[in-house]
Write a protein that holds these residues in place. Structure first.
Motif, PDB file in Angstrom:
ATOM      1  N   PHE A 104      -0.733  -4.356   1.572  1.00 46.39           N
ATOM      2  CA  PHE A 104      -1.644  -3.951   2.981  1.00 46.39           C
ATOM      3  C   PHE A 104      -2.547  -3.010   2.724  1.00 46.39           C
ATOM      4  O   PHE A 104      -2.984  -2.663   1.675  1.00 46.39           O
ATOM      5  CB  PHE A 104      -0.327  -2.888   3.286  1.00 46.39           C
ATOM      6  N   ASP A 105      -3.095  -3.797   3.724  1.00 43.20           N
ATOM      7  CA  ASP A 105      -4.954  -3.320   3.712  1.00 43.20           C
ATOM      8  C   ASP A 105      -5.536  -3.267   2.064  1.00 43.20           C
ATOM      9  O   ASP A 105      -6.247  -2.452   1.545  1.00 43.20           O
ATOM     10  CB  ASP A 105      -4.489  -1.777   3.634  1.00 43.20           C
ATOM     11  N   GLY A 106      -5.008  -4.896   1.384  1.00 47.42           N
ATOM     12  CA  GLY A 106      -5.559  -5.346   0.456  1.00 47.42           C
ATOM     13  C   GLY A 106      -5.134  -4.533  -1.143  1.00 47.42           C
ATOM     14  O   GLY A 106      -5.939  -4.642  -2.059  1.00 47.42           O
ATOM     15  N   LYS A 107      -4.195  -3.681  -0.785  1.00 44.26           N
ATOM     16  CA  LYS A 107      -3.764  -2.802  -1.739  1.00 44.26           C
ATOM     17  C   LYS A 107      -2.107  -3.034  -2.099  1.00 44.26           C
ATOM     18  O   LYS A 107      -1.599  -3.473  -1.243  1.00 44.26           O
ATOM     19  CB  LYS A 107      -3.757  -1.069  -1.428  1.00 44.26           C
ATOM     20  N   LEU A 108      -1.328  -2.657  -3.238  1.00 41.06           N
ATOM     21  CA  LEU A 108      -0.382  -2.502  -3.730  1.00 41.06           C
ATOM     22  C   LEU A 108       0.464  -2.033  -2.985  1.00 41.06           C
ATOM     23  O   LEU A 108       0.125  -0.357  -4.340  1.00 41.06           O
ATOM     24  CB  LEU A 108      -0.033  -3.512  -5.328  1.00 41.06           C
ATOM     25  N   TYR A 109       1.418  -1.421  -2.893  1.00 41.41           N
ATOM     26  CA  TYR A 109       2.235  -0.396  -2.241  1.00 41.41           C
ATOM     27  C   TYR A 109       3.578  -0.218  -2.729  1.00 41.41           C
ATOM     28  O   TYR A 109       3.848  -1.764  -2.611  1.00 41.41           O
ATOM     29  CB  TYR A 109       2.385   0.002  -0.750  1.00 41.41           C
ATOM     30  N   ILE A 110       4.391   0.586  -2.805  1.00 38.05           N
ATOM     31  CA  ILE A 110       5.665   1.217  -3.252  1.00 38.05           C
ATOM     32  C   ILE A 110       5.871   1.975  -2.222  1.00 38.05           C
ATOM     33  O   ILE A 110       5.398   3.344  -2.076  1.00 38.05           O
ATOM     34  CB  ILE A 110       6.237   1.627  -4.394  1.00 38.05           C
TER      35      ILE A 110
ATOM     36  N   ASN B 115       9.931  12.234   5.512  1.00 36.24           N
ATOM     37  CA  ASN B 115       9.511  12.379   4.619  1.00 36.24           C
ATOM     38  C   ASN B 115       9.587  10.567   4.206  1.00 36.24           C
ATOM     39  O   ASN B 115       9.523  10.142   2.263  1.00 36.24           O
ATOM     40  CB  ASN B 115      11.252  12.044   4.772  1.00 36.24           C
ATOM     41  N   THR B 116       9.339   9.178   4.645  1.00 39.48           N
ATOM     42  CA  THR B 116       8.918   8.253   4.098  1.00 39.48           C
ATOM     43  C   THR B 116       7.687   8.443   3.734  1.00 39.48           C
ATOM     44  O   THR B 116       6.607   9.146   4.267  1.00 39.48           O
ATOM     45  CB  THR B 116       8.788   7.050   5.447  1.00 39.48           C
ATOM     46  N   VAL B 117       7.438   8.188   2.479  1.00 40.99           N
ATOM     47  CA  VAL B 117       5.784   8.164   1.576  1.00 40.99           C
ATOM     48  C   VAL B 117       5.647   6.791   1.056  1.00 40.99           C
ATOM     49  O   VAL B 117       6.537   6.072   0.804  1.00 40.99           O
ATOM     50  CB  VAL B 117       6.131   8.851   0.817  1.00 40.99           C
ATOM     51  N   VAL B 118       4.637   6.343   1.081  1.00 45.18           N
ATOM     52  CA  VAL B 118       3.827   5.110   0.773  1.00 45.18           C
ATOM     53  C   VAL B 118       2.794   5.789  -0.141  1.00 45.18           C
ATOM     54  O   VAL B 118       2.090   6.213  -0.200  1.00 45.18           O
ATOM     55  CB  VAL B 118       3.902   3.871   1.691  1.00 45.18           C
ATOM     56  N   TYR B 119       2.558   5.180  -1.635  1.00 46.61           N
ATOM     57  CA  TYR B 119       1.743   5.476  -2.294  1.00 46.61           C
ATOM     58  C   TYR B 119       1.213   3.561  -2.685  1.00 46.61           C
ATOM     59  O   TYR B 119       2.144   2.622  -3.087  1.00 46.61           O
ATOM     60  CB  TYR B 119       2.033   5.681  -3.605  1.00 46.61           C
ATOM     61  N   TYR B 120      -0.060   3.608  -2.987  1.00 44.50           N
ATOM     62  CA  TYR B 120      -0.475   2.297  -3.636  1.00 44.50           C
ATOM     63  C   TYR B 120      -1.636   2.423  -4.934  1.00 44.50           C
ATOM     64  O   TYR B 120      -1.270   3.536  -4.997  1.00 44.50           O
ATOM     65  CB  TYR B 120      -2.193   2.060  -2.647  1.00 44.50           C
TER      66      TYR B 120
END
Length: 130
Positions: free
Chosen positions: A35-41, A105-110
């Protein structure tokens, strides 16, 4: 980065390592999204893994597929934009039964400063950075 995401998606399950004090912690994960040029988990803020990432954002991922494995090391950065959470949940609709972009609660990291190493027993390692 696209090659890393493709490998992790095709592997299906990868293992995320964090640190809890002086103890390593490893658990299975399955979400990966560009997303937005980055790798997320993605994970839940209430989980121990989120608390461990907050205390020490340096992590490593490992996955194995068809005789090749990957080690992905880097720093995870929380993205608190709703659009990032929506993108992840749209990529994994089954998660919508447990998570919502507005649930708190939902959190995303890049990944930042990431190094991926592709390895096998039959070829020299290949390194990708992003």
């Amino acid at each position: 980065m696209e090659r890393v995401a493709k490998f992790l998606k095709e592997a299906g399950t990868y293992y995320l390592a964090t640190v809890d004090g002086d103890q390593p912690r490893v658990r299975p994960f399955g979400t990966v999204n560009i997303f937005d040029g980055k790798l997320y988990i993605q994970t839940g803020k209430v989980k121990d893994v989120a608390k461990q990432i907050a205390a020490n954002p340096k992590v490593e991922i490992s996955a194995f597929k068809d005789g090749t494995w990957i080690r992905l090391a880097g720093k995870l950065v929380e993205d608190d934009r709703r659009e990032a959470r929506v993108s992840m949940l749209d990529a994994y609709p089954d998660l919508k039964a447990m998570y919502d972009p507005d649930d708190g609660n939902t959190v995303v990291y890049y990944f930042e400063d990431a190094t991926a190493t592709f390895c096998s027993f039959t070829a020299p390692p290949e390194v990708v950075t992003f």
